[in-house]
Design a protein around this motif. Structure first.
Motif: not given
Length: 304
Positions: A172-178, A241-247, A256-262
């Motif tokens: 289980w992965v915490d989604l809020r932190s993603m 999803v490229s924005i995840f790399n910045r943060h 995060a990119s995989q959980l954002a779009d499954r």
């Protein structure tokens, strides 16, 4: 003369007993105080209405979109005080969890197929504290003794803790932190990061059974309007999803990119573009419970 005096006294006592018992006697041998206290425990089921799952057709915040196969267990502790069983105030603490999955739409058709292919799912623990007012409409307009069965309405205010998680790579992965929808990222100023606690407004109805003077049993349904649309971590559109790399650190960014779009897990090669519809921000999420309660009645004393 003495006999007549005794007879009049007896009649007066009987009349006083009748008038007093209209409101203050729960039975022939226990006195009903003006303010009655109860302390009890509840157990039952919990469910939710969010952006995930639902039924055929456009998703709506209504009973048709409840996924009954997602019912989870819940418990509650409560204490309440009632005045003449007409008005009451209750303090309660409720715990349990709710969940949802787009997989329930596997055999759907039309627009619901898009939600199935979205392929999102979640679960979250719930820990709620609330205060609510109870209203007993039948007792308000009745001059009778406390009824064995008394329906009531309730409404209040509260707050609850939640922490949505998703099953991914066997844990289980915490989604809020993603930050799956860019919440809190400078690129999306309209998407504030959501916290673990928000408000709720519980409203509902129930029926109380006065079992034996010392015990009450209840069944009630309570619906919670909430202050969040992220109970399931889904609210707005897909992001770049490229924005995840910045943060986020590299490993978290990939997750995060995989959980954002499954969607690609069901349809390999399918990827959503930024601003494609992911959720519906026009409605807040909600959750509800159906519970049976048992309580100890405090304050009733045996009538001699």
């Amino acid at each position: 003369m003495k006999c007549a005096y005794v007879s009049c006294l007896a009649i007066a006592q009987l009349l006083c007993h009748f008038v007093y018992s209209q409101y203050y006697f729960s039975s022939n041998n226990r006195v009903e105080p003006e303010v009655l206290w109860e302390a009890g425990i509840s157990a039952g089921v919990m469910n939710c209405l969010t952006d995930i799952g639902g039924a055929n057709g456009a998703g709506k915040k209504f009973i048709k979109d409840i996924n009954w196969n997602q019912v989870q267990a819940g418990v509650s502790l409560f204490a309440n005080a009632s005045w003449h069983y007409q008005f009451g105030i209750r303090f309660s603490a409720t715990a349990g969890h709710v969940s949802g999955s787009d997989a329930v739409l596997k055999n759907s058709s039309g627009v619901a197929t898009n939600r199935y292919l979205r392929n999102l799912q979640f679960k979250t623990n719930i820990a709620e504290g609330s205060v609510a007012a109870e209203l007993y409409p039948l007792m308000m307009f009745s001059n009778r003794n406390v009824s064995v069965l008394s329906p009531y309405l309730l409404a209040g205010i509260g707050g609850f803790y939640y922490s949505p998680k998703a099953w991914f790579n066997n844990h289980w992965v915490d989604l809020r932190s993603m930050h799956t929808e860019g919440e809190g990222f400078i690129e999306y100023p309209d998407r504030n990061a959501y916290g673990p606690i928000t408000w709720c407004t519980p409203v509902g109805a129930g029926i109380r059974y006065d079992a034996a003077g010392l015990f009450n049993f209840r069944f009630e349904l309570v619906y919670r309007f909430t202050g969040t649309d992220y109970l399931d971590d889904v609210s707005k559109d897909y992001i770049d999803v490229s924005i995840f790399n910045r943060h986020l650190p590299a490993t978290e960014s990939l997750v995060a990119s995989q959980l954002a779009d499954r969607s690609s897990e069901l349809a390999p090669g399918v990827k959503h573009s930024a601003n494609d519809v992911r959720g519906n921000p026009s409605n807040k999420d909600a959750w509800f419970s159906a519970m049976l309660s048992a309580s100890i009645v405090l304050g009733r004393v045996r009538h001699k």
